[in-house]
Scaffold this active site. Structure first.
Site, PDB file in Angstrom:
ATOM      1  N   CYS A   2       0.827  -1.192   0.000  1.00  0.00           N
ATOM      2  CA  CYS A   2       0.000   0.000   0.000  1.00  0.00           C
ATOM      3  C   CYS A   2       0.863   1.244   0.000  1.00  0.00           C
ATOM      4  O   CYS A   2       2.084   1.179  -0.071  1.00  0.00           O
ATOM      5  CB  CYS A   2      -0.912   0.009   1.235  1.00  0.00           C
ATOM      6  SG  CYS A   2      -1.936  -1.476   1.400  1.00  0.00           S
ATOM      7  N   GLY A  76       2.824  -2.848   3.664  1.00  0.00           N
ATOM      8  CA  GLY A  76       3.693  -4.011   3.766  1.00  0.00           C
ATOM      9  C   GLY A  76       2.936  -5.285   4.069  1.00  0.00           C
ATOM     10  O   GLY A  76       1.726  -5.385   3.841  1.00  0.00           O
ATOM     11  N   GLU A  77       3.665  -6.279   4.572  1.00  0.00           N
ATOM     12  CA  GLU A  77       3.089  -7.562   4.957  1.00  0.00           C
ATOM     13  C   GLU A  77       3.773  -8.065   6.221  1.00  0.00           C
ATOM     14  O   GLU A  77       4.997  -7.965   6.348  1.00  0.00           O
ATOM     15  CB  GLU A  77       3.278  -8.618   3.847  1.00  0.00           C
ATOM     16  CG  GLU A  77       2.680  -8.255   2.499  1.00  0.00           C
ATOM     17  CD  GLU A  77       1.162  -8.288   2.479  1.00  0.00           C
ATOM     18  OE1 GLU A  77       0.561  -8.812   3.431  1.00  0.00           O
ATOM     19  OE2 GLU A  77       0.581  -7.786   1.487  1.00  0.00           O
ATOM     20  N   ASP A 100      -3.531  -8.899   8.440  1.00  0.00           N
ATOM     21  CA  ASP A 100      -2.423  -8.615   9.356  1.00  0.00           C
ATOM     22  C   ASP A 100      -2.491  -7.227   9.971  1.00  0.00           C
ATOM     23  O   ASP A 100      -1.857  -6.969  10.997  1.00  0.00           O
ATOM     24  CB  ASP A 100      -1.079  -8.814   8.656  1.00  0.00           C
ATOM     25  CG  ASP A 100      -0.978  -8.098   7.314  1.00  0.00           C
ATOM     26  OD1 ASP A 100      -1.961  -7.459   6.897  1.00  0.00           O
ATOM     27  OD2 ASP A 100       0.086  -8.193   6.671  1.00  0.00           O
TER      28      ASP A 100
END
Length: 632
Positions: A2, A76-77, A100
């Site tokens: 994002c 991010g992840e 998450d």
């Protein structure tokens, strides 16, 4: 993946105009085409752009904590979010989504800043805590995800995933930092300790920043570092088994996605290793993609095709012409700051190809830095052995004198291009490695600057922070210090910047399993001869992957993406090269000696010398400053 943006008032909690947040997000729309949102409260505003990867239908942002007492925007992840969610649920947390983002909020509310070491992944996020009235900014260990911030004249701090997000704010001053020009000419990019614009900062990798209403802007706080100071003991076979376990863990954790997933496949050691492990884990054919060039000397697509056949991947390949020079302005727009790594062009091309069939792509980036895979590592190791034998009092005058008179033989075979090696041997280990990794050495930069720019630069030299980083590295040897500097300086400034901007420009999420922090920490603890042996870099990694990959993939000479900029400046970009020294914006700025640049351009065009990297740097600097609206 994002984009995020925000505004936080340090002094008076003034209202935040949602329209400003929206504009900051709109200019980064490529980072999140699947959704946009803003949230404001007295003294704070958060903006978010979403590229849906996990929990596609849920997890909108900005996201509120379950109790509404904290707000998050996140880029991010988090790869271990499911394990963390179970741990937090056991401690009483409740969750309403399957993603998450909500896990980060719950982790913050339970552990505060101490949540960061528990998060495994790539991230840049901001959390506003309504009870504490604080804004918490954090960046992942390696710096995979970027975060820019700047204090503004109204007492606020603005932040964004890209510099263009900040420049969309009307109060941001667009004044050039002359020291950034010095840094850029030395390295080919503006490193993370500086920005091309005065007053703009990049949150360093592995750092966080806690802002409070009514308090001054603090310095970032480091929450993670890698150490080369401790050597791991054990048999090579046992370390090989541990490495294989870490590789499998890193790859499998990055294969979690609710959208199509694939991999870049160049046919080199690193991307081939990632694909091999993906094929072992996946029940379906792995989607892979590669690009080739219609110039045989630059093309490695046959190796990628070989690996694709071996692992029965769903492979897509495309040949592109190396003559992509007409996309220079597009490239400058992706990076905002000047960025002269010419491999960005083919990287962007392979991202475009990948995005046609997947939304997430795994890459092989990071292994060279962690496992000593660059040729310069072998040179540094050998030079340090000689430095240990010969004292500086002897090396300095002997090798320095020889290096000063040795010609810069761009045309000669590589073994005869000894000028850089001689000058490196004359210097300290730190100065020698800085010379090896730089694009333009200090004496060449000095010859290009005008007297006015030399006055502006003062006593600063781009090599100073790099050498200081090496000197204070937690390390046992010169090779350790070189790799530490690569991980802390080169990796976030060049490699990860390149991958982030080129992938996000096409709304593609790139994941780097070989930069899993547990894998990097393991590599840093290996004895030197398991990283570099008899001139062969990544020794243990290659030995481990022998069970998967053939020798012609593992042990052929490293090539990487190559862009024929030398030919461009002798052909279709020849007039562009000439204009840099005569009538381009840079010439009008008065920072450079126009006659010196013009002479180098003509020498290059005539084929007498290779000044293509310098010319490319100046072209990209000129285009970037024009796009940023800086009057040169």
């Amino acid at each position: 993946m994002c984009g995020i943006a925000g505004i936080f008032h340090l002094t008076t909690p003034k209202p935040v105009d949602p329209a400003r947040l929206e504009r900051m997000c709109e200019v980064m729309a490529h980072r999140g085409p699947d959704g946009q949102g803003t949230w404001t409260a007295p003294g704070v505003g958060l903006g978010h752009l979403r590229l849906s990867i996990i929990d596609v239908a849920g997890s909108p942002q900005p996201m509120a904590a379950t109790d509404g007492r904290a707000m998050l925007v996140f880029n991010g992840e988090i790869y271990n979010f499911r394990e963390l969610r179970e741990e937090l649920r056991g401690a009483g947390a409740t969750f309403h989504t399957d993603g998450d983002s909500e896990v980060i909020l719950a982790a913050w509310q339970r552990w505060g800043p101490d949540c960061l070491p528990r998060l495994h992944g790539m991230f840049a996020f901001a959390i506003y805590d309504l009870d504490q009235r604080t804004l918490f900014l954090a960046r992942d260990r390696m710096g995979v995800k970027p975060l820019f911030y700047a204090p503004l004249s109204d007492g606020s701090i603005a932040f964004a995933s890209e510099l263009k997000g900040l420049t969309a704010h009307p109060l941001l001053r667009r004044e050039l930092d002359p020291l950034a020009v010095e840094d850029y000419l030395a390295w080919g990019y503006v490193p993370d300790h500086r920005s091309i614009l005065q007053g703009v900062h990049k949150l360093p990798a592995g750092h966080s920043l806690l802002l409070r209403h009514g308090a001054p802007l603090p310095a970032p706080s480091q929450w993670w570092d890698v150490s080369f100071a401790d050597r791991r003991a054990g048999r090579a076979a046992d370390l090989e088994a541990e490495l294989l376990h870490l590789l499998r863990q890193a790859v499998s954790s990055r294969m979690v996605a609710d959208v199509p997933l694939g991999a870049f496949l160049s046919g080199g050691v690193d991307s081939s290793s990632v694909v091999a492990l993906m094929a072992e884990i996946s029940g379906d054919p792995v989607k892979t993609c590669s690009i080739g060039f219609d110039v045989a000397a630059l093309d490695e697509s046959n190796y990628a095709a070989q690996v694709a056949r071996q692992f029965a991947t769903d492979h897509r390949a495309r040949n592109v012409s190396p003559d992509d020079f007409d996309h220079v302005d597009t490239l400058a727009g992706m990076f905002d700051e000047p960025f002269a790594d010419a491999s960005a062009l083919p990287t962007w091309r392979v991202c475009q190809l990948a995005r046609e069939s997947v939304t997430v792509a795994l890459s092989g980036d990071g292994a060279d830095e962690a496992f000593a895979g660059y040729r310069r590592h072998a040179f540094q190791h050998g030079e340090d052995r000689l430095r240990a034998i010969l004292p500086q009092a002897l090396r300095g005058p002997v090798f320095g004198g020889l290096g000063a008179i040795y010609p810069k033989a761009d045309w000669a075979p590589r073994p005869l291009r000894a000028k850089t090696t001689l000058l490196s041997l004359a210097a300290s280990s730190e100065a020698g490695y800085a010379r090896a990794i730089s694009v333009l050495p200090p004496e060449l930069r000095d010859s290009l600057y005008s007297p006015e720019f030399l006055r502006l630069r003062g006593d600063y030299r781009a090599e100073q922070p790099f050498e200081e980083l090496m000197r204070r590295a937690p390390a046992c040897s010169g090779l350790d210090r070189a790799q530490y500097a690569d991980i802390k300086f080169w990796l976030p400034g060049d490699i990860l910047t390149k991958v982030d901007r080129t992938s996000m420009a096409v709304s593609l999420e790139a994941r780097e399993p070989l930069l899993d922090h547990r894998l990097v920490e393991f590599a840093a603890s290996l004895p030197e001869n398991l990283r570099l042996r008899r001139g062969e870099g990544k020794w243990l990694l290659k030995k481990t992957m022998q069970r998967y990959l053939p020798d012609n993939i593992l042990y052929r000479q490293k090539q990487g993406f190559v862009t024929p900029i030398a030919q461009w400046f002798r052909g279709p970009l020849a007039e562009t090269a000439r204009s840099i020294g005569s009538n381009a914006a840079l010439a009008r700025a008065g920072w450079f000696d126009a006659r010196a640049i013009s002479a180098m351009a003509e020498a290059h065009i005539a084929g007498h010398s290779d000044h293509s990297r310098l010319l490319w740097q100046l072209v990209m600097l000129d285009r970037s400053l024009s796009r940023l609206g800086i009057a040169a």
